[in-house]
Design an enzyme around this catalytic site. Structure first.
Site, PDB file in Angstrom:
ATOM      1  N   GLU A 120      42.909 -20.064   7.573  1.00 27.53           N
ATOM      2  CA  GLU A 120      44.303 -19.831   7.191  1.00 27.53           C
ATOM      3  C   GLU A 120      44.673 -18.353   7.232  1.00 27.53           C
ATOM      4  O   GLU A 120      45.811 -17.999   7.555  1.00 27.53           O
ATOM      5  CB  GLU A 120      44.575 -20.397   5.791  1.00 27.53           C
ATOM      6  CG  GLU A 120      43.715 -19.774   4.701  1.00 27.53           C
ATOM      7  CD  GLU A 120      44.014 -20.367   3.333  1.00 27.53           C
ATOM      8  OE1 GLU A 120      45.100 -20.934   3.158  1.00 27.53           O
ATOM      9  OE2 GLU A 120      43.143 -20.251   2.442  1.00 27.53           O
ATOM     10  N   LEU A 121      43.732 -17.459   6.934  1.00 31.02           N
ATOM     11  CA  LEU A 121      44.030 -16.027   6.967  1.00 31.02           C
ATOM     12  C   LEU A 121      44.337 -15.571   8.390  1.00 31.02           C
ATOM     13  O   LEU A 121      45.317 -14.853   8.626  1.00 31.02           O
ATOM     14  CB  LEU A 121      42.864 -15.225   6.389  1.00 31.02           C
ATOM     15  CG  LEU A 121      43.029 -13.695   6.453  1.00 31.02           C
ATOM     16  CD1 LEU A 121      44.283 -13.246   5.699  1.00 31.02           C
ATOM     17  CD2 LEU A 121      41.786 -12.997   5.914  1.00 31.02           C
ATOM     18  N   LYS A 122      43.511 -16.010   9.344  1.00 27.70           N
ATOM     19  CA  LYS A 122      43.756 -15.632  10.735  1.00 27.70           C
ATOM     20  C   LYS A 122      45.085 -16.198  11.229  1.00 27.70           C
ATOM     21  O   LYS A 122      45.796 -15.545  12.003  1.00 27.70           O
ATOM     22  CB  LYS A 122      42.605 -16.121  11.620  1.00 27.70           C
ATOM     23  CG  LYS A 122      41.319 -15.331  11.436  1.00 27.70           C
ATOM     24  CD  LYS A 122      40.210 -15.924  12.284  1.00 27.70           C
ATOM     25  CE  LYS A 122      38.875 -15.230  11.988  1.00 27.70           C
ATOM     26  NZ  LYS A 122      37.748 -15.915  12.651  1.00 27.70           N
ATOM     27  N   LYS A 165      26.629 -19.474  30.176  1.00 28.39           N
ATOM     28  CA  LYS A 165      25.367 -19.796  29.495  1.00 28.39           C
ATOM     29  C   LYS A 165      25.038 -21.284  29.548  1.00 28.39           C
ATOM     30  O   LYS A 165      23.925 -21.700  29.207  1.00 28.39           O
ATOM     31  CB  LYS A 165      25.427 -19.316  28.041  1.00 28.39           C
ATOM     32  CG  LYS A 165      25.546 -17.814  27.888  1.00 28.39           C
ATOM     33  CD  LYS A 165      25.636 -17.409  26.426  1.00 28.39           C
ATOM     34  CE  LYS A 165      25.815 -15.905  26.278  1.00 28.39           C
ATOM     35  NZ  LYS A 165      27.161 -15.452  26.718  1.00 28.39           N
TER      36      LYS A 165
END
Length: 217
Positions: free
Chosen positions: A40-42, A130
């Site tokens: 949520e912060l991002k 990869k």
């Protein structure tokens, strides 16, 4: 292609998702661009960062690709999906193997089923160099994910839904890139930089190249 369409980006707060969102809004007129991620912060920080775009098409949904029910709800009315959500750090995957498998393999299968159930038109899954002859769990998990997405084309029946995978190398300067680590060491006066092995080959691509490649696909 994306005009008046709904596009969902899993892992949408990562470097790829942020820059793809900017490109979609600046170059097209999408009905919705849905940022689907679990931090949520991002999402809050990204919402503030994108205010200058002055668009009403952005949507932010908290959710995890491990949660099939949440994915099903998020996928309602979606036309295109860019699947960028993954655990990507090689050492972290080795130390937390089941967490890597839950996100990169089970999460991929959850996404496939949600897209089939909701009649999405096109899915682009981001992979990695990869995944070619993998020697670590991250690469192996992405190889398994790639095979799931390709095989999913056998499940769509008469639907026009298509699943595709794009593979490319290390994105220069993306979040978590070794480039940042090198910059930090140089700024602190270090006169040598750590590498995994002197004979190791690394394939590099710019973020813009990765986004253009994905949009073309």
């Amino acid at each position: 292609m994306f005009n008046n369409k709904s596009i969902l980006i899993t892992g949408g707060t990562g470097s790829f998702g942020v820059n793809l969102t900017k490109k979609l809004i600046n170059n097209y007129k999408p009905r919705r661009v849905i940022i689907y991620s679990r931090d949520e912060l991002k999402q809050f920080e990204l919402s503030n960062q994108l205010k200058s775009l002055k668009t009403k098409s952005l949507r932010f949904l908290i959710g995890d690709v491990r949660d099939k029910n949440r994915l099903n709800l998020a996928m309602k009315g979606v036309d295109f999906v860019f699947h960028a959500a993954a655990l990507k750090q090689v050492p972290a995957a080795e130390y937390n193997p089941m967490e890597c498998i839950k996100t990169n393999i089970i999460g991929a299968n959850n996404l496939i089923e949600s897209c089939v159930n909701n009649e999405v038109k096109k899915v682009i899954a981001l992979s990695t160099d990869k995944a070619a002859n993998p020697i670590n769990l991250y690469g192996a998990s992405k190889l398994a994910s790639d095979k799931l997405f390709v095989a999913a084309n056998n499940l769509v029946g008469p639907s026009k839904l298509r699943f595709s995978v794009v593979r490319y190398g290390n994105v220069v300067g993306s979040r978590g890139s070794v480039v940042h680590e090198f910059h930090n060491k140089i700024s602190k006066g270090k006169n040598s930089l750590p590498i995994t092995h002197k004979d190791m080959t690394r394939f590099w691509i710019t973020l813009d190249q990765g986004i253009e490649f994905s949009i073309q696909s």
